[in-house]
Each structure stands twice: as structure tokens, then as C-alpha cells.
Design a protein around this motif. Structure first.
Motif, PDB file in Angstrom:
ATOM      1  N   ILE A 126      20.612   7.586  80.024  1.00  0.00           N
ATOM      2  CA  ILE A 126      19.420   8.233  80.581  1.00  0.00           C
ATOM      3  C   ILE A 126      18.472   8.610  79.451  1.00  0.00           C
ATOM      4  O   ILE A 126      17.266   8.325  79.504  1.00  0.00           O
ATOM      5  CB  ILE A 126      19.810   9.471  81.420  1.00  0.00           C
ATOM      6  CG1 ILE A 126      20.572   9.040  82.675  1.00  0.00           C
ATOM      7  CG2 ILE A 126      18.574  10.295  81.773  1.00  0.00           C
ATOM      8  CD1 ILE A 126      21.291  10.175  83.386  1.00  0.00           C
ATOM      9  N   GLU A 127      18.999   9.254  78.431  1.00  0.00           N
ATOM     10  CA  GLU A 127      18.166   9.673  77.298  1.00  0.00           C
ATOM     11  C   GLU A 127      17.559   8.465  76.586  1.00  0.00           C
ATOM     12  O   GLU A 127      16.387   8.484  76.188  1.00  0.00           O
ATOM     13  CB  GLU A 127      18.989  10.529  76.335  1.00  0.00           C
ATOM     14  CG  GLU A 127      19.345  11.878  76.935  1.00  0.00           C
ATOM     15  CD  GLU A 127      20.357  12.663  76.128  1.00  0.00           C
ATOM     16  OE1 GLU A 127      21.042  12.077  75.251  1.00  0.00           O
ATOM     17  OE2 GLU A 127      20.480  13.876  76.386  1.00  0.00           O
ATOM     18  N   GLU A 128      18.337   7.417  76.465  1.00  0.00           N
ATOM     19  CA  GLU A 128      17.844   6.183  75.836  1.00  0.00           C
ATOM     20  C   GLU A 128      16.696   5.593  76.659  1.00  0.00           C
ATOM     21  O   GLU A 128      15.683   5.164  76.102  1.00  0.00           O
ATOM     22  CB  GLU A 128      19.002   5.190  75.732  1.00  0.00           C
ATOM     23  CG  GLU A 128      18.704   3.917  74.989  1.00  0.00           C
ATOM     24  CD  GLU A 128      19.953   3.044  74.929  1.00  0.00           C
ATOM     25  OE1 GLU A 128      19.949   1.958  75.552  1.00  0.00           O
ATOM     26  OE2 GLU A 128      20.931   3.463  74.271  1.00  0.00           O
ATOM     27  N   ALA A 129      16.832   5.571  77.971  1.00  0.00           N
ATOM     28  CA  ALA A 129      15.769   5.040  78.839  1.00  0.00           C
ATOM     29  C   ALA A 129      14.497   5.848  78.678  1.00  0.00           C
ATOM     30  O   ALA A 129      13.397   5.285  78.548  1.00  0.00           O
ATOM     31  CB  ALA A 129      16.221   5.039  80.293  1.00  0.00           C
ATOM     32  N   PHE A 130      14.605   7.178  78.663  1.00  0.00           N
ATOM     33  CA  PHE A 130      13.428   8.026  78.553  1.00  0.00           C
ATOM     34  C   PHE A 130      12.831   8.037  77.143  1.00  0.00           C
ATOM     35  O   PHE A 130      11.733   8.553  76.940  1.00  0.00           O
ATOM     36  CB  PHE A 130      13.727   9.445  79.026  1.00  0.00           C
ATOM     37  CG  PHE A 130      13.747   9.591  80.526  1.00  0.00           C
ATOM     38  CD1 PHE A 130      12.780   9.002  81.323  1.00  0.00           C
ATOM     39  CD2 PHE A 130      14.747  10.328  81.138  1.00  0.00           C
ATOM     40  CE1 PHE A 130      12.796   9.133  82.701  1.00  0.00           C
ATOM     41  CE2 PHE A 130      14.773  10.477  82.520  1.00  0.00           C
ATOM     42  CZ  PHE A 130      13.789   9.877  83.302  1.00  0.00           C
ATOM     43  N   SER A 131      13.528   7.456  76.183  1.00  0.00           N
ATOM     44  CA  SER A 131      12.920   7.328  74.849  1.00  0.00           C
ATOM     45  C   SER A 131      11.758   6.330  74.889  1.00  0.00           C
ATOM     46  O   SER A 131      10.912   6.325  74.008  1.00  0.00           O
ATOM     47  CB  SER A 131      13.958   6.916  73.803  1.00  0.00           C
ATOM     48  OG  SER A 131      14.363   5.567  74.002  1.00  0.00           O
ATOM     49  N   ASN A 132      11.713   5.509  75.939  1.00  0.00           N
ATOM     50  CA  ASN A 132      10.578   4.614  76.188  1.00  0.00           C
ATOM     51  C   ASN A 132       9.560   5.423  76.992  1.00  0.00           C
ATOM     52  O   ASN A 132       9.814   5.771  78.148  1.00  0.00           O
ATOM     53  CB  ASN A 132      11.037   3.385  76.969  1.00  0.00           C
ATOM     54  CG  ASN A 132       9.899   2.459  77.336  1.00  0.00           C
ATOM     55  OD1 ASN A 132       8.716   2.781  77.186  1.00  0.00           O
ATOM     56  ND2 ASN A 132      10.240   1.287  77.855  1.00  0.00           N
ATOM     57  N   SER A 133       8.423   5.735  76.423  1.00  0.00           N
ATOM     58  CA  SER A 133       7.429   6.589  77.081  1.00  0.00           C
ATOM     59  C   SER A 133       6.866   5.976  78.355  1.00  0.00           C
ATOM     60  O   SER A 133       6.287   6.684  79.179  1.00  0.00           O
ATOM     61  CB  SER A 133       6.296   6.923  76.115  1.00  0.00           C
ATOM     62  OG  SER A 133       5.628   5.733  75.720  1.00  0.00           O
ATOM     63  N   ALA A 134       7.028   4.686  78.557  1.00  0.00           N
ATOM     64  CA  ALA A 134       6.537   4.039  79.781  1.00  0.00           C
ATOM     65  C   ALA A 134       7.443   4.293  80.977  1.00  0.00           C
ATOM     66  O   ALA A 134       7.029   4.089  82.118  1.00  0.00           O
ATOM     67  CB  ALA A 134       6.387   2.534  79.552  1.00  0.00           C
TER      68      ALA A 134
END
Length: 156
Positions: A126-134
Motif C-alpha cells: 500500500i505504501e509503495e503504491a502511494f509513493s506514486n503521486s498519481a
């Protein structure tokens, strides 16, 4: 990276429990009694129903975006579910011990990525996904059965 996981509103489902089994059947809904734990994951409380509890199995439109990624599938809701669960920066019980598929969506509701959490790495994914600002939000699904588990929103 902060995030919030929230269960579905019980108000949408509560009136269904007053319907007869025949009325439910006409709507494509099945009343069941939970026979095991885990096995009947409630999308309101984000916990598995206890054996003996009444649940409804129904089709739910989890992704209402006007895109090709609009989605619906079967979910369970417990009769005793009175309040939507909220988890801040932690995982709900229904994510524990289950492989989870995460679909990453942009603010327009288009799929821009996906990931799979298998061995206790759901929070990291989840955290890795949200590291992408898009990535505006994530939809979690049970990887094996494909059913919608919860929406995950980026924290403030």
C-alpha cells in the motif's frame, strides 16, 4: 505514507435484512449463516463473521467510475454490522492471512497499476503504491476469489 481503510456504509444494506428470502432472491441476494471463521468477510466491519451469524451475499458495485474499470462482484455483509470500520495506517482483520490484490487508480478512476500482497507485506505494498503521486486510491480485492475487500485512501 499515511492511508485510511474504511468499510462500506451499513445504511445501504440494513433494509435488506428485513426482506424475506423470496424477496432477496428476486434481487439476486442470498441470506446465509456463517459456518466458519474465516470464510465470510464482512465489507462493513472488515472482520470475518462469527459462525452462526447471519450474512447476506450480494453483488456490489465497488468501482462506480465512468471508465472501462467500473466493477462489481459478490460481497458479504453481516446483519450485526452497525458501523463502518475505519483503520488509519493499519490493516483490518479481513486482510490478515489472505493474499490481497491491490488495484491502483488515478483521480479519474483509471487503473494505473496493480500489486499483489502475499506474505504479510500488504502494508508495504500500500505504501509503495502511494509513493506514486498519481495514485489517488487503491481497491483491495481478495486475490483468490476476486471479491472487493475495501477502498484504501491516501492520508492527509
Amino acid at each position: 505514507m499515511s492511508f485510511t481503510i474504511t468499510g462500506l456504509s451499513p445504511a445501504e444494506f440494513a433494509p435488506l435484512f428485513a426482506l424475506s428470502d423470496e424477496e432477496l432472491e428476486r434481487r439476486g441476494i442470498i441470506r446465509k449463516t456463517a459456518t466458519s471463521k474465516p470464510g465470510f468477510p464482512c465489507r462493513v466491519t472488515l472482520e470475518d463473521a462469527e459462525p452462526g451469524e447471519t450474512v447476506l451475499l450480494l453483488n456490489y458495485e465497488s468501482h462506480k467510475a465512468e471508465t472501462p474499470y467500473r466493477s462489481s462482484y459478490a460481497i458479504y455483509v453481516r446483519e450485526s454490522a452497525s458501523e463502518a470500520a475505519t483503520y488509519e495506517n493499519e490493516l483490518p482483520p479481513v486482510f490478515q492471512g489472505r493474499p490481497m490484490a491491490f488495484r491502483h487508480f488515478n483521480e479519474d478512476g483509471h487503473l494505473i497499476g496493480a500489486s499483489l500482497a502475499l506474505h504479510g507485506d500488504a502494508k508495504e505494498k500500500i505504501e509503495e503504491a502511494f509513493s506514486n503521486s498519481a495514485v489517488a486510491y487503491i481497491h483491495a480485492h481478495n486475490a483468490a476469489h476476486g471479491c472487493f475487500a475495501a477502498e484504501i485512501k491516501r492520508g492527509d
